[in-house]
Design an enzyme around this catalytic site. Structure first.
Site, short mmCIF file in Angstrom:
data_model
loop_
_atom_site.label_atom_id
_atom_site.label_comp_id
_atom_site.label_asym_id
_atom_site.label_seq_id
_atom_site.Cartn_x
_atom_site.Cartn_y
_atom_site.Cartn_z
N THR A 138 0.82 -1.21 0.00
CA THR A 138 0.00 0.00 0.00
C THR A 138 0.85 1.26 0.00
OG1 THR A 138 -1.55 1.26 1.37
CG2 THR A 138 -0.08 -0.23 2.52
N ASP A 139 0.28 2.35 -0.46
CA ASP A 139 0.98 3.63 -0.40
C ASP A 139 1.06 4.16 1.02
OD1 ASP A 139 -1.71 4.30 -0.09
OD2 ASP A 139 -1.77 5.72 -1.75
N GLU A 140 0.30 3.59 1.93
CA GLU A 140 0.30 4.07 3.31
C GLU A 140 1.62 3.84 4.04
OE1 GLU A 140 -3.22 3.55 5.68
OE2 GLU A 140 -4.43 3.08 3.91
N TYR A 163 -1.63 -0.62 11.04
CA TYR A 163 -1.82 -1.27 9.74
C TYR A 163 -0.64 -0.99 8.81
CZ TYR A 163 -3.14 -1.58 4.84
OH TYR A 163 -3.11 -1.83 3.49
N LYS A 167 2.36 -3.48 7.23
CA LYS A 167 2.62 -3.66 5.79
C LYS A 167 4.05 -3.26 5.44
CE LYS A 167 0.28 -4.85 3.00
NZ LYS A 167 0.08 -6.25 2.51
#
Length: 357
Positions: A138-140, A163, A167
């Site tokens: 993810t870009d997060e 989260y 990741k």
């Protein structure tokens, strides 16, 4: 050496993006091999997403295994039973809000689960070069970025939630298995996905359904947090490009290049559904309710995806308005799916964890 791509293990294949990817392979590509869907079937896993695939291909080119990706022995048996040559790892706890209440689940699934898959692949494949372990991220993991800036593949990681931290950790593990053990791996970091089969807790389906049902539309903070939106079919096409042509050891950013403030997106959905239902343009906007911002709420995400465009000749097919129109129609046409997705374990979890909020 050309990749084999004959027996693909899709982890988390009953979830939102995973099930869309399986549909994509069978319906939009020339893929002629087998897919083995390994899913634990937690609250967001839904085999109903794959009814069509099940009826056409089950036991022939499609197989389902109910399994926790942390279970080494069972994953090892799946590798051996189906002669797995490709892994596409979608399996993850993915909802940011849930990670605040239960970070342990995220550490277990996202870190230990990825570690287990990597270990089984390393043991099973050894020095083979016709295999690939592709990890969906993810870009997060990059954190938040100021207006005008973009996330690149070499942007430093700066996660701001349990989260995104989990990741980020799993991404590092995948990279290490390439650098240390020579395991053929690739990673993709995508922006926010939307489209059919997305669980109703996520922003776009939640807003669509609440608008239709004339329920409150909760907006965190001032609503000006910016997200880049990627239609799920475009994400699936990018993954397929990576599986076929992506360079081992590389990371590819996949973006929609559709930046929207959350509040503007909600206004847009209100107006679209008002038009469909023959209501006055601003009719549903009265449902908007600003609520206390969530912890560690990143202000803006914005992906630069030049690398995958230049190296693998990938392009988005759907613009944001077209994708939203299709998504709205899908949720309006599939109310029975929504009702079933909202029931059971998820409803119990919401009641337990959101009672005081």
């Amino acid at each position: 050496m050309k990749r084999r791509l004959e027996n693909i293990l899709v982890t988390g294949g009953a979830g939102f993006i995973g099930s869309n990817f399986i549909h994509y392979l069978y319906n939009k590509t020339k893929f002629s091999g087998k897919i083995i869907n390994a899913d634990k079937l937690t609250y967001a896993g839904n085999l109903e997403n794959l009814k069509e695939i099940n009826s056409k291909f089950l036991g022939k080119r499609y197989f389902f295994e109910k399994v926790d990706i942390c279970d080494f022995s069972k994953i090892k048996k799946i590798f051996e039973k189906y002669d797995i040559d490709t892994v596409v790892n979608f399996a993850a706890e993915s909802h940011v809000d849930r990670s605040f209440f239960g970070p342990k689940d995220f550490v277990q699934s996202n870190i230990m689960g990825t570690f287990t898959l990597l270990e089984v692949a390393r043991e099973n494949w050894k020095d083979r070069e016709d295999v690939l372990f592709h990890h969906i991220s993810t870009d997060e993991v990059y954190g938040s970025i100021e207006e005008g800036g973009y996330f690149y593949e070499d942007t430093a990681y700066k996660p701001n939630s349990p989260y995104s931290a989990s990741k980020a950790s799993s991404d590092h593990l995948v990279r290490v298995y390439y650098k240390t053990y020579g395991l053929h791996t690739t990673i993709s970091n995508c922006s926010n996905n939307y489209g059919p089969y997305q669980f109703p807790e996520k922003l776009i389906p939640l807003m669509i359904l609440n608008i239709i049902e004339e329920k409150s539309l909760p907006v965190y903070g001032d609503g000006k947090n910016v997200r880049d939106w990627l239609y799920v079919a475009d994400h699936c096409s990018a993954i397929w490009k990576i599986l076929n042509k992506g360079r081992a050891g590389e990371t590819y950013n996949i973006g929609g290049e559709n930046e929207f403030e959350n509040i503007k997106l909600i206004h847009f959905l209100c107006e679209k559904i008002a038009d469909i239902k023959g209501k006055e343009k601003n009719y549903f906007k009265k449902l908007i309710k600003y609520v206390k911002d969530r912890p560690g709420h990143d202000r803006r995400y914005a992906i630069n995806c030049d690398k995958i465009k230049q190296e693998l000749s990938w392009r988005q097919k759907f613009d944001f308005e077209e994708g939203l129109n299709m998504t709205i129609k899908w949720y309006m046409d599939n109310t029975s799916w929504v009702d079933r997705a909202r029931s059971g374990e998820y409803r119990k979890w919401v009641k337990k964890n959101y009672k005081a909020r």
